[in-house]
Scaffold this active site. Structure first.
Site, mmCIF file in Angstrom:
data_model
loop_
_atom_site.group_PDB
_atom_site.id
_atom_site.type_symbol
_atom_site.label_atom_id
_atom_site.label_comp_id
_atom_site.label_asym_id
_atom_site.label_seq_id
_atom_site.Cartn_x
_atom_site.Cartn_y
_atom_site.Cartn_z
ATOM 1 N N ARG A 7 0.796 -1.228 0.000
ATOM 2 C CA ARG A 7 0.000 0.000 0.000
ATOM 3 C C ARG A 7 0.828 1.276 0.000
ATOM 4 O O ARG A 7 0.550 2.208 -0.752
ATOM 5 C CB ARG A 7 -0.922 0.043 1.231
ATOM 6 C CG ARG A 7 -2.212 -0.683 1.065
ATOM 7 C CD ARG A 7 -2.654 -1.263 2.396
ATOM 8 N NE ARG A 7 -1.733 -2.310 2.786
ATOM 9 C CZ ARG A 7 -1.866 -3.583 2.421
ATOM 10 N NH1 ARG A 7 -2.899 -3.961 1.716
ATOM 11 N NH2 ARG A 7 -0.969 -4.490 2.776
ATOM 12 N N THR A 8 1.822 1.333 0.876
ATOM 13 C CA THR A 8 2.524 2.612 1.029
ATOM 14 C C THR A 8 3.242 2.992 -0.257
ATOM 15 O O THR A 8 3.094 4.105 -0.762
ATOM 16 C CB THR A 8 3.503 2.540 2.220
ATOM 17 O OG1 THR A 8 2.761 2.161 3.374
ATOM 18 C CG2 THR A 8 4.155 3.889 2.466
ATOM 19 N N ARG A 44 11.565 3.765 3.161
ATOM 20 C CA ARG A 44 11.186 2.811 4.216
ATOM 21 C C ARG A 44 12.420 1.983 4.520
ATOM 22 O O ARG A 44 13.103 1.514 3.608
ATOM 23 C CB ARG A 44 10.044 1.908 3.760
ATOM 24 C CG ARG A 44 9.829 0.734 4.715
ATOM 25 C CD ARG A 44 8.597 -0.048 4.407
ATOM 26 N NE ARG A 44 7.398 0.710 4.737
ATOM 27 C CZ ARG A 44 6.170 0.231 4.662
ATOM 28 N NH1 ARG A 44 5.971 -1.006 4.266
ATOM 29 N NH2 ARG A 44 5.116 0.971 4.974
HETATM 30 C C1 NCD Z 1 2.176 -0.967 8.166
HETATM 31 C C2 NCD Z 1 3.682 -0.773 8.238
HETATM 32 O O1 NCD Z 1 4.410 -1.047 7.273
HETATM 33 O O2 NCD Z 1 4.084 -0.290 9.287
HETATM 34 N N1 NCD Z 1 1.704 -1.160 6.867
HETATM 35 C C3 NCD Z 1 1.423 -0.077 6.081
HETATM 36 O O3 NCD Z 1 2.270 0.743 5.803
HETATM 37 N N2 NCD Z 1 0.162 0.093 5.676
HETATM 38 C C4 NCD Z 1 1.662 -1.976 9.129
HETATM 39 C C5 NCD Z 1 2.208 -3.369 9.091
HETATM 40 O O4 NCD Z 1 3.066 -3.715 8.289
HETATM 41 O O5 NCD Z 1 1.725 -4.160 9.895
#
Ligand code: NCD
Length: 306
Positions: A56-57, A106
């Site tokens: 998603r991100t 990330r």
């Molecule tokens: C989250 C993350 O990566 O921190 N996911 C996201 O970005 N939507 C939550 C997760 O991975 O559990």
């Protein structure tokens, strides 16, 4: 003022910024629904550097930039990049700096986004740093709550799951405490919220730590569920022992308010059963789709075109 600013933690985003972002995101959403083009980012390039898995991100950041008429270059997998040859974060950031106008990163290590921001003058957006924070998820979480419930003030939020390693809850707790929220934290004993987060909101006596999910459910306006962050455990047995230790299912729905919502940053593993998806209170897929307009708003502000 977000122009040219790095977003490393949720502290980098003021209440004023949030208000402005929500209003731009509302406009973006409308334009998207009408199928209108929003070509305000021509000639701009966003670089996405993902040292950890993401669906998603990364995709919503990239979709947002494309929708704005900009371009994207990506390192979606460290295995196919020079990181696997031993390149340092500093050198990778120097390269991303020279190829793009903003960098979304990330990384598995807490503090990596802050460190990255020292090697570039371009805006760095933290898309999750280990067990640290995930500020853009928090902006879209707040946007979702505001859209679903109509407001953010004084709401009752139950946070359930891995509150120790979950970076989304860390930034969300800090943000919600600005809005006078009542927050109940429910988790397995070993996955309680870290002290350094609790201390920051401890003068806010509306925070409670509880082991009792069932008695907390009827009060909640928002039930925010997270998965156990398996990748953060050094001992796999410790993770194994926690599997299935909490879940939201149809019996939880019966205990909840009729107008409450269930949120989850996703991915979900087994902590929300599939039968819950059909209930109108299941807001997690709507929450995920808010990622595009919210990130369109954020990119526009940071790049100084709004
Ligand atoms: C989250 C993350 O990566 O921190 N996911 C996201 O970005 N939507 C939550 C997760 O991975 O559990």
């Amino acid at each position: 003022m977000l122009k040219n600013k790095s977003i490393v933690t949720i502290d980098d985003v003021s209440e004023e910024d949030l208000k402005e972002l929500f209003s731009i995101a509302d406009d973006m959403e409308k334009l998207l629904k009408e199928g209108k083009k929003v070509d305000i980012m021509q000639s701009k390039i966003m670089c996405t550097l993902f040292y950890e898995p993401s669906t998603r991100t990364r995709l919503s950041f990239e979709s947002a930039m494309h929708r704005l008429g900009g371009s994207v270059i990506t390192m979606a997998d460290v295995k196919t990049s020079s990181v696997s040859k031993g390149e340092t974060l500093a050198d990778t950031i120097r390269m991303a700096d020279s190829y793009s106008d903003m960098i979304v990163i990330r990384h598995p290590l807490e503090g990596a986004a802050r460190l990255a921001s020292r090697f570039t003058n371009k805006p760095i957006i933290n898309a999750g740093d280990g067990s640290g924070q995930h500020p853009t998820q928090t902006i879209m979480d707040l946007y979702t709550i505001r859209k679903e419930l109509g407001h953010l003030d004084g709401i009752n939020v139950l946070m359930l799951g891995d509150l120790k390693y979950g970076r989304t809850v860390h930034s969300l707790i800090l943000a919600l405490s600005r809005f006078n929220a009542r927050i109940t934290l429910v988790s397995p004993e070993s996955l309680r919220i870290p002290d350094y987060i609790l201390k920051r909101v401890s003068n806010n006596n509306k925070i409670a730590v509880s082991d009792d999910l069932d008695s907390s459910l009827p009060e909640a306006d928002v039930v925010y569920v997270t998965r156990i962050q398996r990748e953060r455990f050094t001992d796999p047995n410790e993770y194994q022992a926690l599997i299935g230790s909490y879940s939201i299912d149809s019996s939880s729905l019966e205990k909840m308010k009729k107008d409450a919502i269930i949120m989850h940053p996703l991915p979900r593993v087994d902590e929300i059963s599939a039968e819950v998806d059909r209930d109108p209170r299941a807001a997690y897929f709507r929450q995920a789709s808010n990622g595009v307009p919210v990130r369109m708003a954020l990119i526009s502000k940071v790049m100084g075109v709004m």
